[in-house]
Enzyme design. Structure first.
Site, mmCIF file in Angstrom:
data_model
loop_
_atom_site.group_PDB
_atom_site.id
_atom_site.type_symbol
_atom_site.label_atom_id
_atom_site.label_comp_id
_atom_site.label_asym_id
_atom_site.label_seq_id
_atom_site.Cartn_x
_atom_site.Cartn_y
_atom_site.Cartn_z
ATOM 1 N N ILE A 105 40.588 -35.310 59.668
ATOM 2 C CA ILE A 105 39.951 -33.997 59.504
ATOM 3 C C ILE A 105 40.109 -33.158 60.775
ATOM 4 O O ILE A 105 40.412 -31.961 60.706
ATOM 5 C CB ILE A 105 38.457 -34.199 59.132
ATOM 6 C CG1 ILE A 105 38.361 -34.844 57.728
ATOM 7 C CG2 ILE A 105 37.689 -32.900 59.196
ATOM 8 C CD1 ILE A 105 36.965 -35.333 57.331
ATOM 9 N N ASP A 119 36.884 -41.042 75.543
ATOM 10 C CA ASP A 119 36.256 -42.013 74.645
ATOM 11 C C ASP A 119 34.800 -41.573 74.520
ATOM 12 O O ASP A 119 34.006 -41.755 75.464
ATOM 13 C CB ASP A 119 36.354 -43.429 75.222
ATOM 14 C CG ASP A 119 35.675 -44.449 74.308
ATOM 15 O OD1 ASP A 119 34.893 -44.038 73.412
ATOM 16 O OD2 ASP A 119 35.916 -45.660 74.503
ATOM 17 N N TYR A 122 25.514 -45.634 59.019
ATOM 18 C CA TYR A 122 26.445 -44.491 58.994
ATOM 19 C C TYR A 122 25.788 -43.295 58.307
ATOM 20 O O TYR A 122 25.811 -42.184 58.835
ATOM 21 C CB TYR A 122 27.737 -44.884 58.270
ATOM 22 C CG TYR A 122 28.707 -43.742 58.107
ATOM 23 C CD1 TYR A 122 29.562 -43.363 59.146
ATOM 24 C CD2 TYR A 122 28.770 -43.025 56.913
ATOM 25 C CE1 TYR A 122 30.449 -42.313 58.996
ATOM 26 C CE2 TYR A 122 29.661 -41.969 56.759
ATOM 27 C CZ TYR A 122 30.495 -41.617 57.791
ATOM 28 O OH TYR A 122 31.368 -40.565 57.640
ATOM 29 N N LYS A 124 24.711 -39.337 59.727
ATOM 30 C CA LYS A 124 25.132 -38.077 59.117
ATOM 31 C C LYS A 124 23.915 -37.246 58.705
ATOM 32 O O LYS A 124 23.944 -36.023 58.759
ATOM 33 C CB LYS A 124 26.055 -38.361 57.932
ATOM 34 C CG LYS A 124 27.363 -39.043 58.363
ATOM 35 C CD LYS A 124 28.093 -38.204 59.393
ATOM 36 C CE LYS A 124 29.339 -38.807 59.941
ATOM 37 N NZ LYS A 124 30.040 -37.962 60.910
HETATM 38 P P1 NAP Z 1 39.667 -40.597 61.124
HETATM 39 O O1 NAP Z 1 40.886 -40.203 60.372
HETATM 40 O O2 NAP Z 1 39.400 -42.034 61.391
HETATM 41 O O3 NAP Z 1 39.651 -39.787 62.509
HETATM 42 C C1 NAP Z 1 38.618 -39.995 63.424
HETATM 43 C C2 NAP Z 1 38.897 -39.187 64.675
HETATM 44 O O4 NAP Z 1 37.868 -39.491 65.614
HETATM 45 C C3 NAP Z 1 40.225 -39.570 65.302
HETATM 46 O O5 NAP Z 1 40.832 -38.441 65.864
HETATM 47 C C4 NAP Z 1 39.816 -40.545 66.389
HETATM 48 O O6 NAP Z 1 40.764 -40.462 67.459
HETATM 49 C C5 NAP Z 1 38.472 -39.972 66.813
HETATM 50 N N1 NAP Z 1 37.669 -41.002 67.438
HETATM 51 C C6 NAP Z 1 37.332 -42.216 66.926
HETATM 52 N N2 NAP Z 1 36.655 -42.934 67.845
HETATM 53 C C7 NAP Z 1 36.575 -42.134 68.953
HETATM 54 C C8 NAP Z 1 36.022 -42.321 70.252
HETATM 55 N N3 NAP Z 1 35.395 -43.471 70.604
HETATM 56 N N4 NAP Z 1 36.128 -41.304 71.138
HETATM 57 C C9 NAP Z 1 36.761 -40.168 70.804
HETATM 58 N N5 NAP Z 1 37.300 -39.932 69.605
HETATM 59 C C10 NAP Z 1 37.218 -40.921 68.698
HETATM 60 O O7 NAP Z 1 38.370 -40.041 60.411
HETATM 61 P P2 NAP Z 1 38.067 -38.705 59.588
HETATM 62 O O8 NAP Z 1 37.854 -39.097 58.189
HETATM 63 O O9 NAP Z 1 39.018 -37.635 59.927
HETATM 64 O O10 NAP Z 1 36.635 -38.408 60.193
HETATM 65 C C11 NAP Z 1 36.296 -37.221 60.854
HETATM 66 C C12 NAP Z 1 34.805 -36.979 60.639
HETATM 67 O O11 NAP Z 1 34.567 -36.777 59.249
HETATM 68 C C13 NAP Z 1 33.930 -38.160 61.043
HETATM 69 O O12 NAP Z 1 32.777 -37.679 61.692
HETATM 70 C C14 NAP Z 1 33.559 -38.797 59.715
HETATM 71 O O13 NAP Z 1 32.338 -39.482 59.785
HETATM 72 C C15 NAP Z 1 33.481 -37.569 58.839
HETATM 73 N N6 NAP Z 1 33.589 -37.846 57.402
HETATM 74 C C16 NAP Z 1 34.701 -38.423 56.888
HETATM 75 C C17 NAP Z 1 34.758 -38.676 55.527
HETATM 76 C C18 NAP Z 1 35.945 -39.340 54.887
HETATM 77 O O14 NAP Z 1 35.838 -39.822 53.741
HETATM 78 N N7 NAP Z 1 37.104 -39.382 55.549
HETATM 79 C C19 NAP Z 1 33.685 -38.335 54.691
HETATM 80 C C20 NAP Z 1 32.579 -37.747 55.258
HETATM 81 C C21 NAP Z 1 32.538 -37.492 56.607
HETATM 82 P P3 NAP Z 1 41.170 -41.647 68.453
HETATM 83 O O15 NAP Z 1 41.236 -42.920 67.672
HETATM 84 O O16 NAP Z 1 42.496 -41.152 68.985
HETATM 85 O O17 NAP Z 1 40.127 -41.654 69.515
#
Ligand code: NAP
Length: 270
Positions: free
Chosen positions: A18, A64, A155, A159
């Site tokens: 995202i 991080d 989790y 949220k």
């Molecule tokens: P994703 O594809 O796993 O991406 C997560 C991002 O967060 C990556 O850029 C990762 O980059 C970064 N991240 C993870 N751990 C980190 C750390 N310790 N420090 C800094 N950055 C970190 O997940 P996504 O689905 O895009 O999620 C983005 C947001 O949307 C999250 O808050 C998630 O809870 C929310 N969300 C997602 C969904 C879904 O179904 N996908 C639904 C509802 C809400 P690095 O690994 O390079 O650090």
């Protein structure tokens, strides 16, 4: 010389998913960018592509966000760089089990990334934006904020916290130039599922949104200055959400009282 009209957005978790799509869309809208995550190879590749495709200035800040010193460094960027007008609090993680089955260290990391980091970044950005009379914060929450019974409580609790924080900030600082939007995605096809040992394909396909559709829809809500944007909530079901907010509002003035409710009366004191 920097274009005085150019605004800068800081996007956390911009290396994939995202956050990476937000970075893409915001660059195409004319924002310069500061991309934050841990994986600098991915951040650099995205920055290079967006510079080439949009001509925007894109910089990378490795952090991080479970580490207090790194959160403080990003907060300092938000406090010190007056070109920043938008914070996208997106970085987040899920866990494999629930509270009782997940190692304590993993629960602590989840809370650090999903609660502590976005809170402290919103604090730094919010102070700077209110002092300048303008700025926006997008908090990526989840529909699980509304349905805790559907998932592991940790989790979904993080949220729900972000939704609560967003609604509170919007109520208290909306008239001081701070616009806060909580985005509540449903299941969205990104790496977060595999990263937490879950299979997004275990859901019926009609329950899973593409990451491009999710961000484009959320930006329509941003342009409309919505406080809460729920991209998967069909128009037909919007009245349920609106009724829930209205019922919540009806409780606001009656939730703190000297006397316990009559239904709790009767226990004899020794
Ligand atoms: P994703 O594809 O796993 O991406 C997560 C991002 O967060 C990556 O850029 C990762 O980059 C970064 N991240 C993870 N751990 C980190 C750390 N310790 N420090 C800094 N950055 C970190 O997940 P996504 O689905 O895009 O999620 C983005 C947001 O949307 C999250 O808050 C998630 O809870 C929310 N969300 C997602 C969904 C879904 O179904 N996908 C639904 C509802 C809400 P690095 O690994 O390079 O650090």
């Amino acid at each position: 010389m920097t274009d005085p009209l150019t605004q800068t957005a800081l996007v956390t978790g911009a290396s994939t998913g995202i956050g990476a799509v937000y970075a893409d869309r915001l660059a195409r809208r004319g924002y310069d960018l500061i991309l934050v995550a841990r994986d600098t190879a991915r951040l650099d590749a995205l920055a290079e592509r967006l510079r080439a495709e949009t001509g925007r200035t894109v910089t990378v800040q490795r952090a991080d966000l479970t580490a207090a010193a790194d959160v403080a460094a990003v907060a300092a960027t938000l406090a010190d760089d007056a070109r920043i007008t938008l914070l996208v609090n997106n970085a987040g993680m899920s866990i494999t089990g629930d509270l009782l089955t997940t190692p304590t260290a993993d629960v602590e990391r989840l809370i650090a990334l999903n609660i502590t980091a976005p809170t402290l970044l919103a604090q730094a950005a919010g102070k700077a934006f209110v002092a300048r009379g303008a700025g926006s914060i997008i908090n990526i929450a989840s529909v699980l904020a509304l349905i805790p019974e559907a998932f592991d409580g940790v989790y979904s609790g993080t949220k729900a916290y972000l939704l609560n924080l967003s609604q509170s900030l919007a109520a208290h600082y909306g008239d001081k130039g701070l616009y806060v939007q909580a985005v509540l995605p449903g299941a969205t096809r990104t790496e977060i599922w595999a990263r937490s040992g879950k299979d997004v394909d275990s859901f019926p396909p009609e329950m899973v949104m593409s990451v491009d559709d999710l961000v484009d829809a959320a930006l329509v809500g941003f342009d409309a200055r919505e406080t809460v944007t729920i991209p998967p909530l069909a128009d037909a079901h919007l009245p349920h959400w609106e009724a829930m907010q209205s019922e919540r509002g009806a409780l606001a003035g009656v939730l703190s009282r000297r006397d316990p409710a009559a239904r709790y009366a009767g226990a004899a004191r020794a």
